[in-house]
Design a protein around this motif. Structure first.
Motif, PDB file in Angstrom:
ATOM      1  N   ILE A  68       0.841  -1.204   0.000  1.00  0.00           N
ATOM      2  CA  ILE A  68       0.000   0.000   0.000  1.00  0.00           C
ATOM      3  C   ILE A  68       0.870   1.246   0.000  1.00  0.00           C
ATOM      4  CG2 ILE A  68      -1.522   1.391   1.483  1.00  0.00           C
ATOM      5  CD1 ILE A  68      -2.962  -1.234   2.208  1.00  0.00           C
ATOM      6  N   MET A  69       1.856   1.274   0.887  1.00  0.00           N
ATOM      7  CA  MET A  69       2.741   2.437   0.978  1.00  0.00           C
ATOM      8  C   MET A  69       3.487   2.670  -0.335  1.00  0.00           C
ATOM      9  SD  MET A  69       5.770   3.124   3.760  1.00  0.00           S
ATOM     10  CE  MET A  69       4.682   3.671   5.077  1.00  0.00           C
ATOM     11  N   GLY A  70       4.025   1.609  -0.906  1.00  0.00           N
ATOM     12  CA  GLY A  70       4.766   1.748  -2.151  1.00  0.00           C
ATOM     13  C   GLY A  70       3.903   2.253  -3.289  1.00  0.00           C
ATOM     14  N   LEU A  71       2.693   1.736  -3.400  1.00  0.00           N
ATOM     15  CA  LEU A  71       1.785   2.169  -4.463  1.00  0.00           C
ATOM     16  C   LEU A  71       1.386   3.630  -4.312  1.00  0.00           C
ATOM     17  CD1 LEU A  71      -0.349  -1.070  -4.571  1.00  0.00           C
ATOM     18  CD2 LEU A  71       0.731  -0.034  -6.590  1.00  0.00           C
ATOM     19  N   VAL A  72       1.183   4.062  -3.087  1.00  0.00           N
ATOM     20  CA  VAL A  72       0.839   5.469  -2.843  1.00  0.00           C
ATOM     21  C   VAL A  72       2.005   6.371  -3.252  1.00  0.00           C
ATOM     22  CG1 VAL A  72       0.353   7.167  -1.035  1.00  0.00           C
ATOM     23  CG2 VAL A  72      -0.845   4.987  -1.038  1.00  0.00           C
ATOM     24  N   PHE A  73       3.213   5.975  -2.897  1.00  0.00           N
ATOM     25  CA  PHE A  73       4.389   6.749  -3.307  1.00  0.00           C
ATOM     26  C   PHE A  73       4.523   6.780  -4.832  1.00  0.00           C
ATOM     27  CE2 PHE A  73       6.842   5.901   0.911  1.00  0.00           C
ATOM     28  CZ  PHE A  73       6.100   6.879   1.533  1.00  0.00           C
ATOM     29  N   GLU A  74       4.270   5.630  -5.474  1.00  0.00           N
ATOM     30  CA  GLU A  74       4.318   5.574  -6.942  1.00  0.00           C
ATOM     31  C   GLU A  74       3.325   6.551  -7.560  1.00  0.00           C
ATOM     32  OE1 GLU A  74       5.307   1.711  -9.386  1.00  0.00           O
ATOM     33  OE2 GLU A  74       3.753   1.285  -7.909  1.00  0.00           O
ATOM     34  N   ALA A  75       2.088   6.524  -7.064  1.00  0.00           N
ATOM     35  CA  ALA A  75       1.059   7.402  -7.613  1.00  0.00           C
ATOM     36  C   ALA A  75       1.438   8.869  -7.459  1.00  0.00           C
ATOM     37  CB  ALA A  75      -0.278   7.134  -6.920  1.00  0.00           C
ATOM     38  N   ALA A  76       2.180   9.181  -6.407  1.00  0.00           N
ATOM     39  CA  ALA A  76       2.604  10.562  -6.157  1.00  0.00           C
ATOM     40  C   ALA A  76       3.845  10.939  -6.952  1.00  0.00           C
ATOM     41  CB  ALA A  76       2.868  10.760  -4.671  1.00  0.00           C
ATOM     42  N   GLY A  77       4.353  10.005  -7.775  1.00  0.00           N
ATOM     43  CA  GLY A  77       5.436  10.342  -8.693  1.00  0.00           C
ATOM     44  C   GLY A  77       6.792   9.752  -8.383  1.00  0.00           C
ATOM     45  N   ALA A  78       6.930   9.051  -7.264  1.00  0.00           N
ATOM     46  CA  ALA A  78       8.230   8.513  -6.879  1.00  0.00           C
ATOM     47  C   ALA A  78       8.555   7.219  -7.618  1.00  0.00           C
ATOM     48  CB  ALA A  78       8.271   8.254  -5.375  1.00  0.00           C
ATOM     49  N   LYS A  79       9.843   6.974  -7.802  1.00  0.00           N
ATOM     50  CA  LYS A  79      10.318   5.648  -8.177  1.00  0.00           C
ATOM     51  C   LYS A  79      10.482   4.865  -6.886  1.00  0.00           C
ATOM     52  CE  LYS A  79      12.758   7.141 -12.360  1.00  0.00           C
ATOM     53  NZ  LYS A  79      14.076   7.214 -13.055  1.00  0.00           N
ATOM     54  N   VAL A  80       9.877   3.691  -6.815  1.00  0.00           N
ATOM     55  CA  VAL A  80       9.805   2.954  -5.549  1.00  0.00           C
ATOM     56  C   VAL A  80      10.553   1.623  -5.658  1.00  0.00           C
ATOM     57  CG1 VAL A  80       8.278   1.869  -3.858  1.00  0.00           C
ATOM     58  CG2 VAL A  80       7.617   4.031  -4.938  1.00  0.00           C
ATOM     59  N   ILE A  81      11.399   1.377  -4.669  1.00  0.00           N
ATOM     60  CA  ILE A  81      12.086   0.101  -4.525  1.00  0.00           C
ATOM     61  C   ILE A  81      11.390  -0.693  -3.425  1.00  0.00           C
ATOM     62  CG2 ILE A  81      14.267  -1.060  -4.049  1.00  0.00           C
ATOM     63  CD1 ILE A  81      14.226   0.604  -6.623  1.00  0.00           C
ATOM     64  N   ASP A  82      11.020  -1.915  -3.746  1.00  0.00           N
ATOM     65  CA  ASP A  82      10.272  -2.780  -2.843  1.00  0.00           C
ATOM     66  C   ASP A  82      11.226  -3.698  -2.076  1.00  0.00           C
ATOM     67  OD1 ASP A  82       8.646  -4.613  -1.610  1.00  0.00           O
ATOM     68  OD2 ASP A  82       7.590  -5.244  -3.411  1.00  0.00           O
ATOM     69  N   LYS A  83      11.396  -3.407  -0.803  1.00  0.00           N
ATOM     70  CA  LYS A  83      12.160  -4.293   0.082  1.00  0.00           C
ATOM     71  C   LYS A  83      11.265  -4.797   1.207  1.00  0.00           C
ATOM     72  CE  LYS A  83      16.936  -2.738  -0.641  1.00  0.00           C
ATOM     73  NZ  LYS A  83      18.166  -2.208   0.018  1.00  0.00           N
ATOM     74  N   THR A  84      10.048  -5.161   0.850  1.00  0.00           N
ATOM     75  CA  THR A  84       9.136  -5.698   1.849  1.00  0.00           C
ATOM     76  C   THR A  84       9.476  -7.155   2.149  1.00  0.00           C
ATOM     77  OG1 THR A  84       7.559  -6.273   0.110  1.00  0.00           O
ATOM     78  CG2 THR A  84       7.260  -4.160   1.212  1.00  0.00           C
ATOM     79  N   SER A  85       8.843  -7.679   3.195  1.00  0.00           N
ATOM     80  CA  SER A  85       8.986  -9.076   3.619  1.00  0.00           C
ATOM     81  C   SER A  85      10.378  -9.378   4.170  1.00  0.00           C
ATOM     82  CB  SER A  85       8.646 -10.041   2.484  1.00  0.00           C
ATOM     83  OG  SER A  85       8.424 -11.353   2.979  1.00  0.00           O
ATOM     84  N   ILE A  86      10.874  -8.485   5.029  1.00  0.00           N
ATOM     85  CA  ILE A  86      12.131  -8.713   5.733  1.00  0.00           C
ATOM     86  C   ILE A  86      11.871  -9.635   6.920  1.00  0.00           C
ATOM     87  CG2 ILE A  86      13.973  -7.625   7.080  1.00  0.00           C
ATOM     88  CD1 ILE A  86      14.114  -6.950   4.144  1.00  0.00           C
ATOM     89  N   GLN A  87      12.722 -10.606   7.131  1.00  0.00           N
ATOM     90  CA  GLN A  87      12.515 -11.554   8.221  1.00  0.00           C
ATOM     91  C   GLN A  87      12.720 -10.893   9.577  1.00  0.00           C
ATOM     92  OE1 GLN A  87      15.016 -14.996   8.072  1.00  0.00           O
ATOM     93  NE2 GLN A  87      13.923 -16.068   9.701  1.00  0.00           N
ATOM     94  N   GLY A  88      11.716 -10.977  10.437  1.00  0.00           N
ATOM     95  CA  GLY A  88      11.819 -10.468  11.803  1.00  0.00           C
ATOM     96  C   GLY A  88      11.592  -8.974  11.890  1.00  0.00           C
ATOM     97  N   SER A  89      11.268  -8.530  13.108  1.00  0.00           N
ATOM     98  CA  SER A  89      10.991  -7.111  13.330  1.00  0.00           C
ATOM     99  C   SER A  89      12.220  -6.245  13.128  1.00  0.00           C
ATOM    100  CB  SER A  89      10.473  -6.909  14.767  1.00  0.00           C
ATOM    101  OG  SER A  89       9.240  -7.527  14.944  1.00  0.00           O
ATOM    102  N   ILE A  90      13.362  -6.710  13.635  1.00  0.00           N
ATOM    103  CA  ILE A  90      14.533  -5.846  13.691  1.00  0.00           C
ATOM    104  C   ILE A  90      15.066  -5.490  12.316  1.00  0.00           C
ATOM    105  CG2 ILE A  90      16.125  -7.793  13.941  1.00  0.00           C
ATOM    106  CD1 ILE A  90      16.373  -4.248  15.478  1.00  0.00           C
ATOM    107  N   GLY A  91      14.899  -6.373  11.326  1.00  0.00           N
ATOM    108  CA  GLY A  91      15.399  -6.075   9.992  1.00  0.00           C
ATOM    109  C   GLY A  91      14.735  -4.865   9.382  1.00  0.00           C
TER     110      GLY A  91
END
Length: 326
Positions: A68-91
């Motif tokens: 959701i966050m990435g798509l909103v940034f895209e719609a607002a004109g940004a180039k978005v890099i997707d680094k979602t699904s990091i293992q564990g909270s701390i990552g």
């Protein structure tokens, strides 16, 4: 989902391990052709020229929120890099703190207890967000206003047991456990069974008397199926899990407000927000629209329906008018 509540003592070591190699993988660019929708709240594309990296933890709700966050940034004109699904909270946390990622959706209770090291939650959701926002500034992190989405612990039961026992609150479960201990059996995750903000703390706060023989430990997904079948009278659930509605489970009220508030809020790298302040503007209406009903539906589509998290996120944003096809 309990990975997001890892004890604070291990965070420093985990940060080194995660950022040192196995936790953060190179992301991929989002390639959606989307524009601001009629309900976006801004007329132009204020993030044109920005390159922003979004991240998330690895469980369903977090992945959907990251998309959701990435798509909103895209719609607002940004180039978005997707680094979602990091293992564990701390990552995911360290990615935002260090600037490896620019933003993520995080939970206020996780910030207060896991990252900032407090042991007692703040009962009022707005006050919980405020104290996290104020204290985390020193770490170079900005917390934007929180949503009503509150992914906290709860106990649930199937319709037959709900009708048979007539309990609606955790206080009523506690009274039942004292009156008839055999009537209260629990299906819980291993971690919930030992955490102070889980079963032991809940039992103390409510005066529950549940014999150890009545507590069955299992993995999270099995808890839902066993609770639905009635193998256990009560099961530990997360309040935004889509399987609650799909399995017609009844969630009991935490009438003493024992469990912390885990309201989802954008967690932004302070330097990134200073460079691209429009991030706050474009996320605000989307965050306001997020609540437990929305989360349950989106999570259900992934966990029960087997749909792709990115498409689920995109469908919701299109339907709500926050983005439109380009």
């Amino acid at each position: 989902m309990s990975v997001r509540r890892r004890p604070a003592a291990a965070l420093a070591l985990l940060a080194v391990l995660v950022l040192g190699g196995c936790g953060l993988v190179s992301g991929s660019a989002m390639t959606d052709n989307v524009l601001p929708g009629p309900n976006a709240g801004y007329p132009d594309r204020p993030l044109t020229g920005a390159q922003l990296t979004v991240t998330s933890k690895e469980f369903t709700e977090q992945i959907v929120l990251g998309q959701i966050m990435g798509l909103v940034f895209e719609a607002a004109g940004a180039k978005v890099i997707d680094k979602t699904s990091i293992q564990g909270s701390i990552g995911a946390r360290e990615a935002v703190r260090s600037g490896t990622a620019d933003a993520a959706y995080e939970y206020t209770g996780t910030g207060w207890i896991t990252y900032l090291g407090h042991t007692k939650p703040v009962i009022d959701p707005q006050e919980q967000w405020k104290v996290v926002r104020d204290e985390d500034r020193k770490n170079g992190i900005v917390w934007l206003p929180a949503s009503r989405l509150n992914n906290t612990y709860a106990l649930a039961l199937n319709p037959a047991n709900w009708k048979k026992l007539g309990v609606r609150t955790l206080s009523e479960v506690a009274a039942l456990s004292r009156k008839n201990p055999g009537a209260v059996t629990l299906c819980v995750e291993n971690e919930f069974a030992t955490r102070n903000d889980g079963l032991p703390g809940m039992a103390r706060a409510y005066g529950m008397r549940v014999p150890s023989s009545n507590i069955r430990k299992m993995t999270g997904g099995v808890v839902y199926t066993e609770t639905q079948k009635g193998t256990c009278t009560f099961g530990e659930v997360f309040t935004t899990d889509g399987r609650i509605k799909a399995m017609n489970l009844h969630v009991l009220a935490d009438d003493k407000h024992f469990f912390p508030n885990y309201n989802a809020a954008p967690e932004i790298n302070a330097a990134s927000l200073k460079k691209y302040p429009a991030m706050a503007e474009v996320l605000a209406p989307v965050t306001r629209a997020l609540d437990n009903t929305v989360a349950q539906e989106l999570n259900r589509r992934v966990d029960v329906g087997g749909e792709d998290p990115h498409q689920v996120a995109k469908d919701w944003l299109l339907r709500e008018g926050f983005i439109k096809e380009g």
